[in-house]
Design a protein around this motif. Structure first.
Motif, short mmCIF file in Angstrom:
data_model
loop_
_atom_site.label_atom_id
_atom_site.label_comp_id
_atom_site.label_asym_id
_atom_site.label_seq_id
_atom_site.Cartn_x
_atom_site.Cartn_y
_atom_site.Cartn_z
N LYS A 23 6.61 -24.40 0.72
CA LYS A 23 5.30 -24.67 1.32
C LYS A 23 5.47 -25.32 2.69
O LYS A 23 6.55 -25.82 3.04
CB LYS A 23 4.45 -25.57 0.42
N GLN A 40 -2.20 -27.47 3.79
CA GLN A 40 -1.01 -27.00 3.07
C GLN A 40 -1.00 -25.48 3.07
O GLN A 40 -2.06 -24.85 2.89
CB GLN A 40 -0.99 -27.53 1.64
N VAL A 41 0.16 -24.90 3.23
CA VAL A 41 0.29 -23.44 3.31
C VAL A 41 1.38 -22.99 2.36
O VAL A 41 2.48 -23.55 2.34
CB VAL A 41 0.64 -23.00 4.75
N ARG A 42 1.06 -21.98 1.55
CA ARG A 42 2.03 -21.42 0.60
C ARG A 42 2.06 -19.90 0.71
O ARG A 42 1.03 -19.28 0.95
CB ARG A 42 1.66 -21.76 -0.85
N LEU A 52 -0.40 -15.68 3.26
CA LEU A 52 -0.24 -17.12 3.34
C LEU A 52 -1.56 -17.75 2.93
O LEU A 52 -2.62 -17.40 3.46
CB LEU A 52 0.14 -17.55 4.76
N ASN A 115 11.95 -31.59 -3.41
CA ASN A 115 10.95 -30.69 -3.99
C ASN A 115 11.56 -29.86 -5.11
O ASN A 115 12.66 -29.33 -4.98
CB ASN A 115 10.41 -29.75 -2.91
N GLU A 117 9.62 -27.41 -6.78
CA GLU A 117 8.71 -26.31 -7.06
C GLU A 117 9.42 -24.98 -6.96
O GLU A 117 10.31 -24.77 -6.14
CB GLU A 117 7.53 -26.34 -6.08
N THR A 119 9.99 -21.06 -6.02
CA THR A 119 9.62 -20.22 -4.88
C THR A 119 9.37 -18.79 -5.32
O THR A 119 9.19 -17.90 -4.50
CB THR A 119 10.75 -20.21 -3.83
N ASN A 124 4.15 -17.88 -7.97
CA ASN A 124 3.05 -18.26 -7.10
C ASN A 124 1.81 -17.45 -7.37
O ASN A 124 0.70 -17.94 -7.29
CB ASN A 124 3.46 -18.08 -5.63
N GLU A 128 -1.74 -18.96 -8.50
CA GLU A 128 -2.93 -18.66 -7.72
C GLU A 128 -4.12 -18.43 -8.62
O GLU A 128 -5.25 -18.64 -8.25
CB GLU A 128 -2.67 -17.44 -6.84
#
Length: 407
Positions: A23, A40-42, A52, A115, A117, A119, A124, A128
């Motif tokens: 992120k 925040q951008v993922r 994104l 982190n 999390e 990837t 993701n 979402e």
């Protein structure tokens, strides 16, 4: 020699291509929006397209925008240095920070990432579809505390909310609403509004749709509670009405939800969905009082059904089975399955119906004949949903169904 700004975005490109970008966090905002805290951008995948996802964190709400990767990168480059003085790039192994001083001097710093999390793009995409714990409405409804940490006593409710959104997301993707930018949802028996807020958040923020979500409840205090919370959060397209599913004027409805409506209230809710042309109907029935006293115990089931618990289970199966068949006769594909209880009871069955696409084979005659056979076998005289549909001329008479069946 490349500037720190260029180096930073070169690394962003590199980690995106390698799918190791977890992120981006933009901070130290200097723009004109007074309550914007950070962005925040993922990386996410939406309908097969790499995007994104931008989460604009305000003091009382979040605004989500999903952009194709190229468009999102351009937006990022215009924001960093102009509106934000800090940008953090997080990967599984390191954290890279671009810091810009008041005088405009840019510095690039590297550190070890703490982190954990994933990837995975698949991961993701799944996330979402679910809600994050930092959603403001969860704090307003008492699911999380002021630090947006889950309150232990609400852990079961949190799982239930996510499960509901998971089921709804799957139904939405397979329905004719998947390509519609405007959706009207009515949630009957909305209570404290956990699911009403959740479905609005998912549609309006996660999917960026023009969603109108209405919670309807018989209790005025629950209606006022919901409207007060929605107003404080500044949520558009969400409201709560005082009303009864038997006579509520809903207008056009795309999604009809009724969880734990007691006895024939479920039939009125399903009827409302069919009558208003809803593309998705979601019901979790509660109580099955109408059918049980009508049931005769046909041979050879009589020895089994002499036990009250078995007779009750039989009444439940028949009531909901006939509801599903009636929905199919009206042009829906149906599923009946066990669902996590949303009221901490053992009533955890869900009837999920999605409208068939135009041009799909008409199953009405065959399905109505099956309904008539079942009613005859058990000597069932009346089913509320069937009566409501017949009163409007949406179903032929029983004799007509028998004639069609015998042909």
């Amino acid at each position: 020699m490349p500037t720190p700004h260029d180096q930073f975005f070169s690394l962003v490109h590199e980690h995106l291509n390698q799918q190791t970008l977890v992120k981006l966090v933009l901070g130290n905002y200097l723009g004109p929006i007074t309550d914007l805290v950070r962005v925040q951008v993922r990386p996410v995948t939406i309908k097969g397209q790499a995007c994104l996802s931008f989460v604009h964190r305000h003091q009382t709400k979040d605004i989500i925008k999903n952009l194709p990767v190229d468009e999102g990168l351009k937006a990022l480059q215009s924001m960093v240095g102009q509106e934000f003085r800090n940008a953090h790039l997080l990967t599984p192994s390191e954290e890279i920070q671009l810091a810009i001083s008041k005088k405009g001097k840019a510095t690039l710093r590297f550190g070890k990432s703490e982190n954990n999390e994933s990837t995975s793009q698949e991961h993701n995409r799944q996330k979402e579809r679910l809600l994050a714990l930092d959603r403001p409405f969860l704090t307003a409804l008492g699911v999380t505390d002021a630090k947006q940490t889950l309150i232990p006593a609400m852990s079961r409710k949190w799982k239930q909310i996510n499960k509901f959104i998971e089921v709804f997301s799957s139904a939405l993707a397979s329905s004719q609403l998947a390509k519609s930018p405007n959706i009207h949802v009515v949630d009957f028996g909305s209570g404290k509004g956990y699911l009403t807020f959740a479905i609005h958040d998912y549609l309006a923020n996660s999917l960026a749709l023009n969603a109108q979500v209405t919670g309807v409840d018989l209790k005025q205090d629950m209606v006022e509670l919901g409207n007060t919370a929605a107003s404080k959060l500044g949520l558009q397209g969400l409201r709560f009405d005082h009303g009864d599913v038997r006579n509520y004027q809903a207008g056009t409805v795309n999604v009809m939800i009724a969880l734990h409506a007691c006895d024939i209230a479920t039939d009125y809710a399903i009827h409302m969905g069919i009558r208003t042309g809803a593309d998705i109907v979601m019901c979790s029935p509660c109580c099955h009082k109408q059918i049980r006293p009508q049931l005769l115990s046909p041979h050879p089931l009589r020895p089994i059904l002499q036990h009250g618990v078995h007779l009750g289970q039989e009444a439940e199966m028949l009531t909901d089975g006939l509801r599903a068949l009636l929905l199919e006769a009206c042009g829906y594909d149906t599923q009946v399955f066990e669902f996590i209880s949303l009221e901490h009871t053992n009533k955890n069955k869900m009837i999920l119906a999605t409208k068939r696409a135009s041009g799909a084979p008409d199953k009405a005659a065959e399905t109505l004949a099956q309904i008539q056979d079942i009613k005859s076998f058990y000597q069932i005289q009346e089913h509320c949903l069937e009566s409501l549909l017949k009163a409007e001329g949406r179903l032929p008479s029983a004799s007509s169904a028998k004639t069609t069946h015998s042909v």
